[in-house]
Design a protein around this motif. Structure first.
Motif, PDB file in Angstrom:
ATOM      1  N   HIS A 145      36.916  63.088  20.298  1.00 10.18           N
ATOM      2  CA  HIS A 145      36.103  61.870  20.206  1.00 10.18           C
ATOM      3  C   HIS A 145      34.618  62.214  20.127  1.00 10.18           C
ATOM      4  O   HIS A 145      33.884  61.629  19.335  1.00 10.18           O
ATOM      5  CB  HIS A 145      36.360  60.960  21.413  1.00 10.18           C
ATOM      6  CG  HIS A 145      37.568  60.107  21.270  1.00 10.18           C
ATOM      7  ND1 HIS A 145      37.628  59.012  20.457  1.00 10.18           N
ATOM      8  CD2 HIS A 145      38.784  60.202  21.861  1.00 10.18           C
ATOM      9  CE1 HIS A 145      38.813  58.453  20.545  1.00 10.18           C
ATOM     10  NE2 HIS A 145      39.536  59.160  21.383  1.00 10.18           N
ATOM     11  N   LYS A 146      34.183  63.161  20.941  1.00  6.39           N
ATOM     12  CA  LYS A 146      32.765  63.549  20.939  1.00  6.39           C
ATOM     13  C   LYS A 146      32.351  64.064  19.564  1.00  6.39           C
ATOM     14  O   LYS A 146      31.282  63.734  19.069  1.00  6.39           O
ATOM     15  CB  LYS A 146      32.525  64.620  21.999  1.00  6.39           C
ATOM     16  CG  LYS A 146      31.070  65.070  22.095  1.00  6.39           C
ATOM     17  CD  LYS A 146      30.883  66.149  23.123  1.00  6.39           C
ATOM     18  CE  LYS A 146      31.033  67.482  22.424  1.00  6.39           C
ATOM     19  NZ  LYS A 146      30.842  68.630  23.310  1.00  6.39           N
ATOM     20  N   ARG A 147      33.224  64.840  18.952  1.00  8.89           N
ATOM     21  CA  ARG A 147      32.921  65.402  17.630  1.00  8.89           C
ATOM     22  C   ARG A 147      33.194  64.407  16.496  1.00  8.89           C
ATOM     23  O   ARG A 147      32.913  64.711  15.341  1.00  8.89           O
ATOM     24  CB  ARG A 147      33.771  66.654  17.385  1.00  8.89           C
ATOM     25  CG  ARG A 147      33.459  67.798  18.310  1.00  8.89           C
ATOM     26  CD  ARG A 147      34.295  68.982  17.915  1.00  8.89           C
ATOM     27  NE  ARG A 147      34.199  70.077  18.849  1.00  8.89           N
ATOM     28  CZ  ARG A 147      34.705  71.278  18.616  1.00  8.89           C
ATOM     29  NH1 ARG A 147      35.344  71.527  17.478  1.00  8.89           N
ATOM     30  NH2 ARG A 147      34.598  72.220  19.516  1.00  8.89           N
ATOM     31  N   ASP A 148      33.786  63.278  16.821  1.00 12.79           N
ATOM     32  CA  ASP A 148      34.173  62.274  15.826  1.00 12.79           C
ATOM     33  C   ASP A 148      35.110  62.879  14.787  1.00 12.79           C
ATOM     34  O   ASP A 148      34.937  62.703  13.580  1.00 12.79           O
ATOM     35  CB  ASP A 148      32.933  61.654  15.161  1.00 12.79           C
ATOM     36  CG  ASP A 148      33.261  60.369  14.411  1.00 12.79           C
ATOM     37  OD1 ASP A 148      34.287  59.724  14.728  1.00 12.79           O
ATOM     38  OD2 ASP A 148      32.497  60.020  13.503  1.00 12.79           O
ATOM     39  N   GLN A 149      36.107  63.600  15.284  1.00  9.93           N
ATOM     40  CA  GLN A 149      37.097  64.266  14.435  1.00  9.93           C
ATOM     41  C   GLN A 149      38.486  63.737  14.764  1.00  9.93           C
ATOM     42  O   GLN A 149      38.851  63.592  15.936  1.00  9.93           O
ATOM     43  CB  GLN A 149      37.084  65.782  14.666  1.00  9.93           C
ATOM     44  CG  GLN A 149      35.844  66.472  14.182  1.00  9.93           C
ATOM     45  CD  GLN A 149      35.828  66.568  12.675  1.00  9.93           C
ATOM     46  OE1 GLN A 149      36.798  66.962  12.040  1.00  9.93           O
ATOM     47  NE2 GLN A 149      34.699  66.184  12.084  1.00  9.93           N
ATOM     48  N   ARG A 150      39.276  63.497  13.736  1.00  9.76           N
ATOM     49  CA  ARG A 150      40.654  63.034  13.917  1.00  9.76           C
ATOM     50  C   ARG A 150      41.536  64.196  14.369  1.00  9.76           C
ATOM     51  O   ARG A 150      41.389  65.331  13.915  1.00  9.76           O
ATOM     52  CB  ARG A 150      41.180  62.474  12.593  1.00  9.76           C
ATOM     53  CG  ARG A 150      42.555  61.849  12.688  1.00  9.76           C
ATOM     54  CD  ARG A 150      42.932  61.144  11.397  1.00  9.76           C
ATOM     55  NE  ARG A 150      43.042  62.025  10.251  1.00  9.76           N
ATOM     56  CZ  ARG A 150      44.117  62.771   9.988  1.00  9.76           C
ATOM     57  NH1 ARG A 150      45.168  62.764  10.789  1.00  9.76           N
ATOM     58  NH2 ARG A 150      44.128  63.538   8.911  1.00  9.76           N
TER      59      ARG A 150
END
Length: 132
Positions: free
Chosen positions: A62-67
């Protein structure tokens, strides 16, 4: 080494390093950009405060905004026992749903083989379609 084997290697390596003696457990997830993130469950004095091994890695995603594309959780009873695969608990299945029902998850199985299934196979009757 394929993605699933790489996840397993990262999780078991973390267990060996973090928990050299006794019980150990860890999670490894793969992000859509190809990164692998690992995490452990923090030790607490009260069971009510404990969280799943996967949570730290999910928060990093979530922090990296990665799925998240793949999720694996493993543990061992002690330093000389075999590693065993854990299917995500119901709470982690709900957390994984955020990234879609195609997210691949490792599942517990009698042969302890590295088997990944789409999350939809674990949640065939999920409640969300009632709202769509």
């Amino acid at each position: 080494m394929n993605i699933e084997q790489e996840l397993y290697h990262n999780a078991t390596e973390l267990i060996v390093n973090r928990y050299p003696k006794g019980w150990g457990g860890a999670a490894a997830i793969r992000l859509v950009n190809g990164d692998i993130v690992t995490s452990v469950a923090p030790e607490t004095d009260f069971d009510a405060l404990s969280v799943c091994m996967e949570l730290g890695a999910f928060l990093e995603a979530h922090k990296r905004d990665q799925r998240v594309t793949h999720s694996l959780c493993v543990f061992r009873d002690h330093e000389t026992s075999d590693f065993r695969i854990l299917t995500p608990c119901g709470i982690c299945q709900e957390r994984l749903r955020f990234w879609g029902m195609d997210t691949l998850v490792a599942i517990t199985n009698p042969e302890n083989k590295l088997i990944f299934l789409p999350l939809r196979d674990l949640l065939p009757h999920h409640w969300l379609p009632a709202y769509s």
